[in-house]
Design a protein around this motif. Structure first.
Motif, PDB file in Angstrom:
ATOM      1  N   SER A 110      20.726 -39.443  22.247  1.00  0.00           N
ATOM      2  CA  SER A 110      20.494 -38.403  21.230  1.00  0.00           C
ATOM      3  C   SER A 110      21.028 -37.087  21.758  1.00  0.00           C
ATOM      4  CB  SER A 110      18.994 -38.262  20.924  1.00  0.00           C
ATOM      5  OG  SER A 110      18.319 -37.796  22.081  1.00  0.00           O
ATOM      6  N   GLY A 111      21.200 -36.149  20.826  1.00  0.00           N
ATOM      7  CA  GLY A 111      21.600 -34.809  21.238  1.00  0.00           C
ATOM      8  C   GLY A 111      20.527 -34.183  22.127  1.00  0.00           C
ATOM      9  N   THR A 112      19.289 -34.499  21.841  1.00  0.00           N
ATOM     10  CA  THR A 112      18.171 -33.998  22.643  1.00  0.00           C
ATOM     11  C   THR A 112      18.337 -34.402  24.107  1.00  0.00           C
ATOM     12  OG1 THR A 112      16.662 -34.090  20.755  1.00  0.00           O
ATOM     13  CG2 THR A 112      15.659 -34.191  22.943  1.00  0.00           C
ATOM     14  N   TYR A 138      19.634 -24.432  18.050  1.00  0.00           N
ATOM     15  CA  TYR A 138      18.744 -25.582  18.253  1.00  0.00           C
ATOM     16  C   TYR A 138      19.485 -26.601  19.100  1.00  0.00           C
ATOM     17  CZ  TYR A 138      15.933 -29.746  17.278  1.00  0.00           C
ATOM     18  OH  TYR A 138      15.155 -30.873  17.397  1.00  0.00           O
ATOM     19  N   GLY A 140      17.753 -29.553  20.312  1.00  0.00           N
ATOM     20  CA  GLY A 140      16.978 -30.785  20.422  1.00  0.00           C
ATOM     21  C   GLY A 140      15.508 -30.487  20.615  1.00  0.00           C
ATOM     22  N   ASN A 203      22.318 -24.484  12.898  1.00  0.00           N
ATOM     23  CA  ASN A 203      20.880 -24.713  12.792  1.00  0.00           C
ATOM     24  C   ASN A 203      20.108 -23.487  12.315  1.00  0.00           C
ATOM     25  OD1 ASN A 203      20.250 -27.551  13.668  1.00  0.00           O
ATOM     26  ND2 ASN A 203      21.593 -26.913  15.346  1.00  0.00           N
ATOM     27  N   ASP A 231      27.238 -26.687  23.085  1.00  0.00           N
ATOM     28  CA  ASP A 231      26.521 -27.751  22.387  1.00  0.00           C
ATOM     29  C   ASP A 231      27.289 -28.059  21.109  1.00  0.00           C
ATOM     30  OD1 ASP A 231      24.906 -29.501  21.133  1.00  0.00           O
ATOM     31  OD2 ASP A 231      23.076 -28.297  21.268  1.00  0.00           O
ATOM     32  N   VAL A 233      27.078 -30.895  19.393  1.00  0.00           N
ATOM     33  CA  VAL A 233      26.461 -32.054  18.734  1.00  0.00           C
ATOM     34  C   VAL A 233      26.841 -32.082  17.242  1.00  0.00           C
ATOM     35  CG1 VAL A 233      24.225 -32.998  18.000  1.00  0.00           C
ATOM     36  CG2 VAL A 233      24.603 -32.416  20.395  1.00  0.00           C
ATOM     37  N   ILE A 234      26.886 -30.908  16.613  1.00  0.00           N
ATOM     38  CA  ILE A 234      27.324 -30.852  15.214  1.00  0.00           C
ATOM     39  C   ILE A 234      28.846 -30.704  15.116  1.00  0.00           C
ATOM     40  CG2 ILE A 234      27.353 -29.408  13.119  1.00  0.00           C
ATOM     41  CD1 ILE A 234      24.414 -28.867  13.501  1.00  0.00           C
ATOM     42  N   LYS A 259      25.754 -37.132  17.185  1.00  0.00           N
ATOM     43  CA  LYS A 259      26.097 -37.295  15.768  1.00  0.00           C
ATOM     44  C   LYS A 259      27.400 -38.074  15.528  1.00  0.00           C
ATOM     45  CE  LYS A 259      23.188 -33.373  14.532  1.00  0.00           C
ATOM     46  NZ  LYS A 259      22.099 -33.455  13.612  1.00  0.00           N
TER      47      LYS A 259
END
Ligand code: PMP
Length: 420
Positions: A110-112, A138, A140, A203, A231, A233-234, A259
């Motif tokens: 996960s991105g977290t 954001y 995670g 976010n 980051d 992730v998006i 993602k």
């Protein structure tokens, strides 16, 4: 039917859901039974045009045929081996090819997990503890970066100290997005291990970096020998194959991904400088492990997705959808509420803020008229268009948002803006 499901779900799940933003759909979330292309099909027999797209991963739309075929082929070969498979090498090769900063990679789930691991690496690499993050970014759901986070953390007005030790919160330093001077000042006065940033904020709605902001972060982190973490992730593989770092031409030390690189199955990754990633176990002594890391099913979905991104004009279609929608939306809003809204956008991401003229950081985003956004969301949903229920998320388009889908959306938008 959704109401019935919701009542039962509320017995089993806190707030009836398993991730908070889902409960921001009022009066209760709709339940989905099937999804294809740009459409969700609900348990109430409604067809919705989807602009949430799983909160970002589904850049090809739902159930893309090629990805489906590849996933099914892999399912028939088993989906968890507990030992490496060749597919993880292929996916890593693709990521490394498109993101030259990704010399080495660790896949997680996960991105977290990815951002948590990136911080651990930055701290181990520098021997320092403090991390600079930005108000409204954001990264995670873990303890280390929730202070002043965006997304559901802002939507639900959470207190960071609920369950998180003060000693951990105290390792975070906050700057306003687009305020590089703040980063410079903190870097001068404290031992900073790393700076983590969403190179485009997704976010808090969408917020763009000012000209030179990311470059300044690169200069400052080089000057003070701290680790610059993007980051993505998006933004990774959404803002073109090269992500935000390719778009803005700034190279971080570490990149967190998630993602899209998992094609809609659970994934995260930390990628970056060889000497930093090589600190991970078993090559080095910074710990990471995961039962599901680089599992063949996720690797297959991610690889298939990137293959489609490479050979078809996915970004062009998705970006065009945003451009066409925004032309109509700006026009309609200009007539209805002139000078009383702002829309931020880049590529296939956008968000609208009502009641404000400019949004370039989280403080400005929080001044927007949330109630009006909620009304906008509700009216669209009633007419068959699903955008995020929270102001502090991103509206996404995909390869499946072809002209016919967009044209239907335009008609609905026209009516909805009238009713606002
Ligand atoms: N970083 C960013 C920029 C994100 O947008 C998200 C999720 N929206 C995360 C990290 C966390 O990813 P995940 O939900 O997969 O843990």
């Amino acid at each position: 039917m959704s109401e019935k499901y919701w009542n039962i779900a509320s017995h089993y799940f806190a707030g009836g859901v398993n991730s908070p933003v889902r409960a921001a759909v009022k009066p209760y979330p709709f339940y989905v039974e099937r999804a294809e292309g740009a459409y969700l099909y609900t348990a109430d027999n409604k067809q919705l045009i989807d602009y949430v797209l799983g909160y970002g991963p589904l850049i090809l739309g739902h159930a893309n045929q090629y990805v489906t075929k590849k996933i099914i082929e892999q399912v028939n070969k088993g989906w968890l081996y507990g030992t490496p498979s060749p597919i993880e090498i292929e996916l890593a090769r693709k990521i490394s090819h498109h993101l030259p900063s990704a010399q080495k990679i660790r896949f997680v789930n996960s991105g977290t997990e990815a951002t948590m691991l990136a911080l651990r690496l930055a701290r181990a690499y520098t021997g320092r503890e403090k991390i600079i993050k930005f108000h409204g970014n954001y990264h995670g759901a873990h303890d280390y970066l929730l202070l002043d986070a965006g997304s559901a953390f802002t939507e639900f007005n959470v207190n960071v100290y609920n369950g998180i030790p003060k000693s951990i919160v105290n390792t975070i330093r906050i700057c306003e997005y687009n305020d590089a001077e703040c980063v410079e000042k903190l870097s001068k006065s404290e031992d900073i291990a790393g700076v983590i940033v969403e190179p485009v904020m997704g976010n808090m709605g969408v917020i763009l970096p000012d000209k030179d902001f990311l470059e300044r972060l690169r200069e400052i982190t080089l000057t003070y020998n701290s680790v610059l973490i993007f980051d993505e992730v998006i933004t990774g593989f959404r803002l073109g194959l090269g992500g935000a770092q390719g778009t803005f031409n700034v190279t971080p030390d570490l990149t967190t991904l998630g993602k899209i690189i998992g094609g809609g199955l659970p994934i995260g990754a930390v990628a970056g400088k060889k000497e930093i990633i090589d600190m991970l176990t078993p090559a080095g002594k910074v710990f990471n492990a995961g039962t599901f890391n680089a599992n063949p099913l996720t690797m297959t979905a991610g690889l298939a997705t990137i293959e489609v991104l490479e050979r078809e004009n996915v970004h062009e279609v998705a970006n065009r959808a945003v451009n066409v929608i925004l032309e109509e939306l700006v026009n309609a809003l200009d007539k209805k509420i002139p000078n009383n809204f702002v829309i931020n956008h880049i590529g296939s991401m956008f968000q609208v803020f009502f009641g404000v003229k400019k949004v370039s950081n989280a403080t400005e985003a929080k001044l927007a008229n949330k109630e009006m956004y909620q009304k906008f969301h509700n009216l669209l949903l009633q007419r068959g268009v699903f955008i995020p229920p929270s102001q502090f998320e991103t509206i996404f388009t995909s390869y499946a948002h072809k002209d016919v889908v967009v044209n239907t959306t335009l008609e609905i938008l026209r009516k909805v803006v009238q009713e606002l």
